[in-house]
Write an enzyme that holds these catalytic residues in place. Structure first.
Site, PDB file in Angstrom:
ATOM      1  N   ARG A 129     -17.228 -35.105  19.034  1.00 47.32           N
ATOM      2  CA  ARG A 129     -16.722 -36.455  19.255  1.00 47.32           C
ATOM      3  C   ARG A 129     -16.262 -37.049  17.933  1.00 47.32           C
ATOM      4  NH1 ARG A 129     -16.423 -35.198  23.769  1.00 47.32           N
ATOM      5  NH2 ARG A 129     -17.313 -36.173  25.622  1.00 47.32           N
TER       6      ARG A 129
ATOM      7  N   HIS B 154      -7.929 -33.048  21.836  1.00 45.93           N
ATOM      8  CA  HIS B 154      -9.114 -32.980  22.722  1.00 45.93           C
ATOM      9  C   HIS B 154      -8.904 -31.928  23.828  1.00 45.93           C
ATOM     10  CE1 HIS B 154     -12.831 -35.404  24.136  1.00 45.93           C
ATOM     11  NE2 HIS B 154     -12.899 -34.158  24.598  1.00 45.93           N
TER      12      HIS B 154
END
Ligand code: NDP
Ligand code: OXD
Length: 309
Positions: free
Chosen positions: A224, A272
């Site tokens: 993250r 991502h």
């Protein structure tokens, strides 16, 4: 039994088709077409739900569409007593193993420098170590971290890891707890982040931590963006303390045009995509838990909202 699906990033029709195969008697509804609120017993979500989950009086399970739940926990008021589960799936694990191995070798074999030479039409050889001469440290030795540790070991890297609780993975030097962080970092030529974003890990990769890494280390973040203080990372790339950073995740996603990360030296950014939940295998996993809801058995892959993962 009805399920409500809520995600702006996942294709509802793919998931509808997958549930039709695995659990044909389940009624699949897509947010915001909720229908009768009392029918909904399962929420399958990626987007934060603010207070909306409180509206379903018969909700029995909140299933995250991903392995990470930080964004859900941060933006959602959870109904008391309703368990949350996350995705733990062989395909998701496989995707992350491929992405981490790819970029560990990319850093080891100095691919970014060769790409720059190619742009300059410069035929130029660089010395590169063997994997067994370099140590990869994995921050977060959970489902994904452990699988990546094994793949990195197979290709020859020395592997160490850092987690909350002590682990015993053959051949992996495991450090556990905050007191051991610096000893762990000092061993890492390549630091791979695979830990969840929680109040304890927010901003953990800052200039202090980066400066404990050996000079010339690489950072690979597949977890993250919130783990990293991005201004500190850019400074470490500019000073050369870090020789390269590979980021699949950033604090703001999508990363906006003009963000200084795009133009930082020696950085590689992927959008991502390290590992994406596969609808067919993800729906099978969620279906198995729905069967457990029906029979009253304990659910698999539960999230601990207090720990944040
Ligand atoms: P797990 O919950 O299985 O593992 C998390 C690991 O992090 C555990 O080893 C845990 O320690 C460790 N950890 C958590 N908090 C701390 C802390 N404060 N200090 C030290 N160690 C800590 O998660 P997964 O492996 O399934 O996934 C990891 C993350 O990867 C997800 O949370 C998600 O954010 C990210 N992800 C990213 C994807 C992408 O495409 N970029 C795809 C999928 C996931 P312990 O073992 O002691 O509990
Ligand atoms: C996840 C992700 O958490 O895709 O599964 O990031």
């Amino acid at each position: 039994m009805s399920l409500i699906f809520c995600s702006r990033t996942d294709d509802p029709e793919e998931w509808r088709a997958a549930f039709a195969e695995h659990m044909p008697d389940l009624e699949f509804r897509v947010w915001p077409n909720v229908g009768a609120l009392e029918d909904i017993e399962i929420a399958l979500v990626w987007d934060p739900m603010d207070r909306q989950l409180l509206d379903f009086p018969n909700l029995k399970m909140i299933a995250s569409l991903g392995a990470g739940v930080d964004h859900l926990l941060a933006g959602t008021t959870l109904p008391t007593g309703v368990p949350m589960t996350r995705i733990v799936d062989d395909n998701l694990t496989q995707g992350m193993r491929e992405w981490v191995l790819l970029y560990a070798l990319y850093c080891l074999r100095r691919v970014p420098e060769y790409l720059a030479f190619q742009q300059a039409e410069d035929w130029h050889r660089l010395a590169a170590p063997f994997a067994y001469e370099r140590s990869v440290g994995i921050m977060g030795l959970g489902v994904l971290g452990e699988a990546c540790a094994k793949s990195l070991q197979e290709i020859g890297f020395q592997v160490s890891s850092w987690s909350r609780r002590k682990k015993n993975l053959p051949g992996v030097d495991n450090y556990a707890g905050a007191d051991t962080l610096d000893d762990f970092l000092a061993t890492c030529n390549i630091l791979v982040c695979l830990m969840p974003l929680t109040p304890l890990t927010e901003g953990i990769i800052d200039s202090r931590v980066i400066n404990v890494l050996p000079k010339g280390a690489c950072l690979i973040n597949g977890a993250r963006g919130g783990l990293v203080v991005e201004a500190d990372l850019i400074e470490a790339l500019q000073s050369g303390h870090l020789s390269h950073a590979v980021l699949d995740v950033t604090r703001q996603e999508p990363l906006p045009a003009g963000d200084p990360l795009w133009r930082a030296p020696n950085i590689t950014i992927t959008p991502h995509v390290a590992s994406i939940t596969d609808a067919m295998s993800g729906a099978l996993l969620v279906s198995k838990n729905i069967c457990r809801v029906r029979t009253g058995e304990a659910l698999h892959h539960l999230v601990d909202p207090k720990a944040g993962y």
